[in-house]
Scaffold this active site. Structure first.
Site, short mmCIF file in Angstrom:
data_model
loop_
_atom_site.label_atom_id
_atom_site.label_comp_id
_atom_site.label_asym_id
_atom_site.label_seq_id
_atom_site.Cartn_x
_atom_site.Cartn_y
_atom_site.Cartn_z
N LYS A 87 -6.50 -0.41 -3.60
CA LYS A 87 -5.35 -0.24 -2.70
C LYS A 87 -5.81 0.40 -1.39
O LYS A 87 -6.69 1.26 -1.40
CB LYS A 87 -4.31 0.65 -3.41
CG LYS A 87 -2.97 0.78 -2.69
CD LYS A 87 -1.98 1.63 -3.49
CE LYS A 87 -0.63 1.75 -2.80
NZ LYS A 87 0.34 2.55 -3.58
N SER A 97 5.18 0.51 -3.98
CA SER A 97 4.35 0.27 -2.81
C SER A 97 3.05 -0.48 -3.13
O SER A 97 2.48 -1.08 -2.23
CB SER A 97 4.00 1.60 -2.14
OG SER A 97 3.14 2.38 -2.95
N SER A 147 5.56 3.50 -7.75
CA SER A 147 4.79 2.52 -6.98
C SER A 147 3.70 1.78 -7.74
O SER A 147 3.11 0.84 -7.21
CB SER A 147 4.16 3.18 -5.75
OG SER A 147 5.12 3.39 -4.76
#
Lengths: 495, 95
Positions: free
Chosen positions: A78, A158, A182
């Protein structure tokens, strides 16, 4: 061997150890899949040369018999994780061009274990969002589509790029982070597994901070076994994070027996919210039956302060964000606005932050500033922290009464279409996290497991919540649920 | 508690985010939506409840007060938008 990118971590590891494939082959397969999946906008910085270099090094280690579990396995990282010499901008324009001189502890541990980074993954800006629509890179697109139309869907957020990449087999697994859901919400939206460990399990050092008292990293994978393998590599004490727990990390994979006989599973009545779609209620009932059939005792429980978790979160998280994001001032890294004649340092700060932060980030920074400002600190921030104490106590009480894990839906709906929430007020979007946010406030481990499809063929997930530091037991319960559910659906390729 | 435009402007100033005058009414309205949602917390009886400072019962780890790092001026300045002569450069601060 073709389609190596479709393997999970455990299967790929076993083939590598048997010498039936190589890390270079696995990595090349993923790199081709990534090149062909530009339409998903999941990988936003690709590092193919670095990946092949690490793959060759992993093959050397494997040949020498020095092969930790993650050795040679290609994964995505990420964009929130700082990776040395590789763009790390938290999907924000304010960090455009930022190449850290250091590596986050978690990504370093994965690298030390031999994992191969393929590149950086899309996400909501500063991890603030539930749909990946606040990213400076543009939306990440789910590989899933409804059976009856071609509307592009959100992979969730997210960690939307991570979820899309794992679901579309662009990598074997990916890292995510979870401040209010998330990891778990995007996992549920994409038919993948995602676990947020106990607060303090994974070092936060080198991960761009959003809300420091809530943020935790975790793996996003194709199976519960893969989650166990990757979580073990990510966890561990780190002196560089003052909230890192100095506890031994168990061999999580060895704890996957599938035996949950006699385990007490709590079903919290407060999670039956008004307007919950019938499909979600059925999914939850079905999951409850699966655990019961596997020998668990099902117990109705109450977590009375559940309804106050979202409002408490939307005080605490913005408050911490407003403080953490004060560092983006155009001085030390990232973007600086061009200034007009006569502009001083205050104008530089104000213009830089107005240009660099997107709308949702600006909104949360300002809400956080407000709730921390003189005169409102007690009314908002301190009250929210007291409510947080009560939310945690709800969980402590049920665990003290003998509950081993709690079963809930992960999300109140299946994935929605990109843009469908544009006209909703921010609070509507925040409701996506209604089932996951309590877990962050209480610092507990939570995992999402795909257990069914809705009427339009979209994946749905159930969440299991465990006791602090009891990820091994939680993963085992999740493993039992995964085996009963037998979820095998994959998105039909259109990209 | 309702937020008016001048409060919205004050918050933007405190947060060091430039908000144009014509964007203030919409911003104030958004604040009011979010704060309206947060108002629910007033229903909770929090008498005698300690505000949470740490979600896990632990003291923050301490270390010896000694130098453990340093001599990395070049690395520290690598990502600066304007670095000169070994310093971060900013617009004039003192008249």
């Amino acid at each position: 061997m073709s389609d190596l990118n479709k393997l999970g971590l455990a299967d790929a590891r076993d083939l590598l150890r048997k010498g039936e494939t190589t890390s270079v082959e696995l990595t090349e397969s993923c790199l081709s899949a990534i090149d062909a999946a530009g339409a998903l906008n999941a990988f936003v910085h690709r590092t193919p040369e670095l990946a092949l270099e690490r793959a060759r090094a992993a093959d050397t280690r494997l040949a020498a018999g020095d092969a930790p579990a993650m050795c040679g396995l290609p994964i995505g990282i990420k964009d929130l994780f700082c990776t040395k010499g590789v763009d790390s901008q938290a999907a924000s324009n304010i960090l455009k061009g930022f190449k850290p001189e250091y590596e986050s502890t978690v990504s370093q541990q994965l690298q030390d274990a031999g994992a191969v980074m393929l590149g950086k993954l899309n996400m909501d800006e500063f991890a603030m969002g539930s749909s990946n629509e606040s990213s400076a890179y543009g939306d990440a697109i789910s590989p899933w589509r409804r059976s009856d139309d071609d509307t592009p869907l959100t992979p969730g957020g997210s960690s939307g790029g991570s979820a899309a990449a794992v679901a579309a087999d662009l990598c074997l697994a990916a890292t995510g982070t979870d401040t209010g859901g998330s990891i778990r919400q995007p996992a549920a939206f994409t038919g993948t597994v995602g676990i947020k460990p106990t607060y303090g399990r994974c070092s936060r050092w080198g991960i761009v901070a959003f809300a420091s008292s809530l943020d935790q990293a975790g793996p996003m994978t194709k199976s519960v076994r893969d989650a166990a393998i990757m979580l073990e590599a990510m966890c561990g004490y780190d002196a560089k994070d003052s909230t890192s727990a100095n506890l031994a990390v168990p061999n999580f994979e060895a704890m996957l027996t599938g035996d949950i006989k006699g385990k007490k599973i709590g079903i919290p009545r407060e999670y039956s919210i008004d307007g919950m779609p019938a499909e979600i209620s059925k999914l939850w009932r079905d999951g409850t039956e699966m655990l019961k059939s596997a020998g668990a005792d099902i117990v109705d429980i109450s977590l009375p302060h559940t309804k106050y978790a979202l409002p408490a979160y939307y005080v605490i998280a913005p408050a911490e964000a407003s403080s953490n994001l004060a560092r983006y001032d155009g001085v030390r890294f990232g973007h600086r606005a061009s200034l007009d004649a006569g502009d001083g340092i205050t104008e530089m700060y104000e213009k830089t932050r107005a240009e660099g932060f997107g709308a949702e980030v600006q909104r949360r920074v300002m809400v956080g500033t407000y709730v921390l400002s003189a005169g409102f600190y007690d009314a908002y921030y301190n009250r929210a922290r007291k409510v947080r104490t009560l939310i945690k106590k709800d969980f402590e009480d049920v665990f003290a009464a003998g509950i081993d894990a709690i079963l809930t839906p992960t999300t109140p709906s299946a994935a929605f279409g990109l843009g469908e929430m544009n006209d909703a007020d921010p609070v509507q979007m925040y409701l996506n996290d209604v089932f996951t946010i309590t877990v962050n406030l209480a610092g507990l481990p939570g995992i999402s497991v795909p257990t069914g499809l809705d009427a339009k063929g979209l994946p749905l997930g159930l969440q299991l919540i465990g006791k602090p530091w009891d990820e091994g037991d939680l993963l085992n319960t999740a493993y039992a649920l995964e085996q009963s559910a037998g979820f095998v659906a994959k998105p039909a390729r259109w990209w | 508690m309702s937020i008016d435009q001048s409060t919205a402007a004050k918050v933007a100033k405190l947060a060091r985010i430039k908000v144009e005058e014509d964007a203030l009414p919409a911003l104030a309205e958004e604040f009011n939506t979010i704060l309206g949602f947060i108002e629910q917390l007033n229903e909770v009886d929090v008498d005698g409840v300690e505000p949470m400072t740490s979600v896990t019962p632990q003291r923050l780890a301490r270390r010896a007060d000694v130098v453990t790092d340093g001599n990395q001026q070049e690395k520290v300045l690598t990502n600066a938008p304007d670095a000169r002569e070994g310093f971060f450069a900013v617009p004039k601060v003192v008249e």
